[in-house]
Design an enzyme around this catalytic site. Sequence first.
Site, PDB file in Angstrom:
ATOM      1  N   HIS A  50       0.797  -1.142   0.059  1.00  0.00           N
ATOM      2  CA  HIS A  50      -0.095  -0.266   0.001  1.00  0.00           C
ATOM      3  C   HIS A  50       0.831   1.283  -0.025  1.00  0.00           C
ATOM      4  O   HIS A  50       0.975   1.961   1.001  1.00  0.00           O
ATOM      5  CB  HIS A  50      -0.898   0.019   1.180  1.00  0.00           C
ATOM      6  CG  HIS A  50      -2.114  -0.782   0.975  1.00  0.00           C
ATOM      7  ND1 HIS A  50      -2.850  -1.517   2.053  1.00  0.00           N
ATOM      8  CD2 HIS A  50      -2.653  -1.655  -0.325  1.00  0.00           C
ATOM      9  CE1 HIS A  50      -3.885  -2.307   1.544  1.00  0.00           C
ATOM     10  NE2 HIS A  50      -3.523  -2.190   0.245  1.00  0.00           N
ATOM     11  N   GLU A 135      -5.638  -8.001   3.857  1.00  0.00           N
ATOM     12  CA  GLU A 135      -4.723  -8.876   4.997  1.00  0.00           C
ATOM     13  C   GLU A 135      -5.953  -9.493   5.855  1.00  0.00           C
ATOM     14  O   GLU A 135      -5.883 -10.878   6.006  1.00  0.00           O
ATOM     15  CB  GLU A 135      -3.941  -8.368   6.004  1.00  0.00           C
ATOM     16  CG  GLU A 135      -3.080  -9.432   6.738  1.00  0.00           C
ATOM     17  CD  GLU A 135      -2.200  -8.982   7.859  1.00  0.00           C
ATOM     18  OE1 GLU A 135      -2.078  -9.455   8.838  1.00  0.00           O
ATOM     19  OE2 GLU A 135      -1.500  -7.730   7.478  1.00  0.00           O
TER      20      GLU A 135
END
Length: 317
Positions: A50, A135
Amino acid sequence: MTTTAPRPALTVLLATPRGFCAGVDRAIQIVERAIEKYGAPVYVRHEIVHNRHVVERLKALGAVFVEELAECPVDRPVVFSAHGVPKAVPAEAKARRMLYLDATCPLVSKVHVEAQRHYDAGRQIVLIGHDGHPEVVGTMGQLPDGAVALIETVEDARAFQPRDPANIAFVTQTTLSVDDTAEIVAVLRGRFPEMAASHKEDICYATTNRQEAVKSVAARSDVLLVLGSANSSNSVRLAEVGRRSGAAAYLIDDADGLDFAWLEGARVVGVTAGASAPEVLVQGVIDRLSASFDVAVEEVDAARETVSFKLPRVLVS
């Protein structure tokens, strides 16, 4: 003869460690090596990590980022992001006979293994994490629907009603606030003393070390600048930890995001970077500060990291 007014003095405290962790470094290398070996384009399911700057650089090299495997042609390699994927994703890739490379951080994979171990032992799994984060989606997707209960807050921990209070286990997202997670775990342990845990801490070493470094820096700083993207969980947590430690903390993508109004009256500025932010962004902030201030840089060491992870064998042969 005109004289230039002296620039105000500013001490910049650089948090160490900061920036790339071993899992991020490995994931980026997997995309780079795949492009070198197989040529462009190489597809990547979800952002590899990210950070906007990392993603844009890899796009320029030939990476194509998609959200679902269905968007990938079967004749090109696809890389799974560092955050991990549900089991259904590699199963679909196999069914379509695709060449895929798994860049899941080994420490995330460890959480997957622990969750499976507890499930195989018949326990209900509690996952502490943020709803919708890739995640968390990947970890929940390791087990059948309904096997994992997601807890995001202390309030969730107080309200949670397990199927069997004596037969639960918890795992966590690897990029959480260490302090927040400890508070949630304390509530759960108070309610369910027999709750099982992972063999080792799930919050990764890099997250823990960067948060400890921020605490040291923020306690001495008027302002804390955190380099990282807004969708980076570990970067957002660093800014939160900085505020709790007494600094006015701001999350910025790069030097262009720096607002000098934040620095009015400041004499000490802390600087750090999330685990997915490249070091060049830190240097860019220092350079921008140096254009307006007489900057003295001081490194603040909280820990030294020596961890490294191996690349997939197919990329090193």
